[in-house]
Design an enzyme around this catalytic site. Sequence first.
Site, mmCIF file in Angstrom:
data_model
loop_
_atom_site.group_PDB
_atom_site.id
_atom_site.type_symbol
_atom_site.label_atom_id
_atom_site.label_comp_id
_atom_site.label_asym_id
_atom_site.label_seq_id
_atom_site.Cartn_x
_atom_site.Cartn_y
_atom_site.Cartn_z
ATOM 1 N N HIS A 149 0.579 -1.309 0.056
ATOM 2 C CA HIS A 149 -0.081 -0.034 0.120
ATOM 3 C C HIS A 149 0.825 1.242 -0.069
ATOM 4 O O HIS A 149 2.028 1.180 0.492
ATOM 5 C CB HIS A 149 -1.073 -0.113 1.363
ATOM 6 C CG HIS A 149 -0.369 0.278 2.410
ATOM 7 N ND1 HIS A 149 0.169 1.236 2.988
ATOM 8 C CD2 HIS A 149 0.007 -0.962 3.405
ATOM 9 C CE1 HIS A 149 0.869 1.059 4.349
ATOM 10 N NE2 HIS A 149 0.887 -0.361 4.459
ATOM 11 N N GLU B 151 -2.326 -7.384 7.207
ATOM 12 C CA GLU B 151 -1.159 -7.128 7.872
ATOM 13 C C GLU B 151 -0.897 -8.127 8.984
ATOM 14 O O GLU B 151 -1.850 -8.692 9.617
ATOM 15 C CB GLU B 151 -0.889 -5.674 8.330
ATOM 16 C CG GLU B 151 0.333 -5.601 8.765
ATOM 17 C CD GLU B 151 1.453 -5.704 8.059
ATOM 18 O OE1 GLU B 151 1.611 -6.959 7.811
ATOM 19 O OE2 GLU B 151 2.293 -4.771 7.738
#
Length: 309
Positions: free
Chosen positions: A25, A137
Amino acid sequence: MDSGGGSGPSLFPLHRCKTIHLVRHAQGIHNVDGDKNYKAYMNPDYFDAHLTPLGWNQVHYLRNHVRHSGLLNRIDLVIASPLLRTLQTAVGVFGGDGYTDKTDVLPLMVANAGNSSHAAISSLNSPPIVAVELCREHLYIFNIRFLKLDIIIHMWGMDLTNFSMVFLMQGVHPCDRRRSVSEYQFLFPAIDSDEDTWWKANVRETKEELADRGLKFLNWLWTRKEKEIAIVTHSGFLFHTLKAFGSDCHPLVKKEISKHFANCELRSMVIVDRSMIGLEASTLTTNYPGKIPSGPDLPSDVADGNSNK
């Protein structure tokens, strides 16, 4: 197959391979302070962190790259971690142009999603985008109740008056905890997302567990029919998953595979189905069986041998 010893070229049937384009990201609000001071990742203000203005600028640069390189036209599917910063990155890079209410399709992202000040993004002329829990994550989770008070004070640099706040902050890094499905459906109407099934209040995911989850994710990709897939995820997930690969390669190749990703970095790789866990080859292969129409068809060396008899 490997030519032997890992030192030479490898050869695999094309239909046993998938091309994956891995993307970390773009810069999130948590990265700004977190890169300077790791403790900043526990700041509750970073709950499900959104992109910074610089992060959106990084998205636009990568968006131009995937279009000018022709990559966008080859991608069959985009998979994103179901957190705000990865969803914003995914729709910003791979989504359509500006959304207007006159179209009959849902937008990928509504205007100002996650305080982005960004216009709505259309799903027209975009590959399908789905949010998948398996590639979120590293779940850094703490149980502060079992730490001695002097350790807490040393870790956080806090005095006793702040102890109650520390206790309440137990759990996953706020930046890595996600919103509910209903909230995401409002912000990203054209993206399907599952409920949060991974966050646990008093368990810390180890690096080994994260790597195992990454391998499960790669195996899950073989249940998909798509051949070229973009995956928008996180630094920790990428590093610990990819670290398991490349041991049979030159050290520089292994380093190239597993080194840490920069914000909004894209790397293209090929994964191989060595264990026949994917879809039936006949549904994916470009191979052609031959002998259509059928007729005499002896290999030349066999035919030569027969003529000499």
